[in-house]
Scaffold this motif. Structure first.
Motif, PDB file in Angstrom:
ATOM      1  N   GLU A 113      11.173   7.816   3.675  1.00  0.00           N
ATOM      2  CA  GLU A 113      10.808   6.518   4.266  1.00  0.00           C
ATOM      3  C   GLU A 113      10.977   5.353   3.297  1.00  0.00           C
ATOM      4  O   GLU A 113      10.802   4.192   3.682  1.00  0.00           O
ATOM      5  CB  GLU A 113       9.373   6.552   4.813  1.00  0.00           C
ATOM      6  CG  GLU A 113       8.329   7.064   3.843  1.00  0.00           C
ATOM      7  CD  GLU A 113       8.026   8.540   4.053  1.00  0.00           C
ATOM      8  OE1 GLU A 113       8.981   9.334   4.233  1.00  0.00           O
ATOM      9  OE2 GLU A 113       6.826   8.900   3.999  1.00  0.00           O
ATOM     10  N   ASP A 114      11.290   5.622   2.039  1.00  0.00           N
ATOM     11  CA  ASP A 114      11.602   4.550   1.091  1.00  0.00           C
ATOM     12  C   ASP A 114      13.054   4.090   1.229  1.00  0.00           C
ATOM     13  O   ASP A 114      13.458   3.115   0.590  1.00  0.00           O
ATOM     14  CB  ASP A 114      11.363   5.017  -0.346  1.00  0.00           C
ATOM     15  CG  ASP A 114       9.903   5.290  -0.639  1.00  0.00           C
ATOM     16  OD1 ASP A 114       9.618   6.307  -1.307  1.00  0.00           O
ATOM     17  OD2 ASP A 114       9.047   4.496  -0.206  1.00  0.00           O
ATOM     18  N   ASP A 133       0.823  -1.215   0.000  1.00  0.00           N
ATOM     19  CA  ASP A 133       0.000   0.000   0.000  1.00  0.00           C
ATOM     20  C   ASP A 133       0.855   1.262   0.000  1.00  0.00           C
ATOM     21  O   ASP A 133       0.481   2.277  -0.594  1.00  0.00           O
ATOM     22  CB  ASP A 133      -0.926   0.002   1.227  1.00  0.00           C
ATOM     23  CG  ASP A 133      -2.057  -1.001   1.103  1.00  0.00           C
ATOM     24  OD1 ASP A 133      -2.651  -1.344   2.135  1.00  0.00           O
ATOM     25  OD2 ASP A 133      -2.332  -1.470  -0.026  1.00  0.00           O
ATOM     26  N   SER A 134       1.997   1.200   0.659  1.00  0.00           N
ATOM     27  CA  SER A 134       2.841   2.391   0.815  1.00  0.00           C
ATOM     28  C   SER A 134       3.470   2.853  -0.493  1.00  0.00           C
ATOM     29  O   SER A 134       3.966   3.990  -0.567  1.00  0.00           O
ATOM     30  CB  SER A 134       3.945   2.118   1.837  1.00  0.00           C
ATOM     31  OG  SER A 134       4.743   1.029   1.422  1.00  0.00           O
TER      32      SER A 134
END
Length: 121
Positions: free
Chosen positions: A88-89, A61-62
């Motif tokens: 955040e990746d 989902d992210s």
């Protein structure tokens, strides 16, 4: 001997793009599913995206709407196009494949060595 070799990682600013590649080689009879996982130190490895031999895809989902997985069945290569990258990746990205080796003729799971993706804010 089967090998998965990844390339394309690196450092990019937030909002930027990277394209990861993973080439499978070494006496492969058939590749079934392929995918990309990522891992941050101290955390479990998580699925980012997967693609079947027929081209069906599945995403975490992210990353939906930002990442695209594709594959070239002739080249035994899977790609991950990553757009609109976020801090955040940041993680080590691992290529994964379920394939049938022409030597063993036994389906098995294989992993690449990992490639680092760092997204700066």
């Amino acid at each position: 001997q089967v090998q998965l070799v990844e390339s394309g990682g690196g450092l990019v600013q937030a909002g930027g793009s990277l394209r990861l590649s993973c080439a499978a080689s070494g006496g492969i009879f058939r590749i079934n599913g392929m995918g990309w996982y990522r891992q941050i130190p101290g955390k479990q490895r998580e699925l980012v995206a997967a693609i079947t031999s027929g081209g069906s895809t599945n995403y975490a989902d992210s990353v939906k709407g930002r990442f695209t997985i594709s594959r070239d069945n002739v080249k035994n290569t899977v790609y991950l196009q990553m757009n609109s990258l976020k801090p955040e990746d940041t993680a080590t990205y691992y290529c994964n494949a379920w394939l049938l080796s022409g030597v063993t003729m036994i389906p098995a799971e294989y992993w690449g060595q990992g490639t680092q993706v760092t997204v700066s804010s």
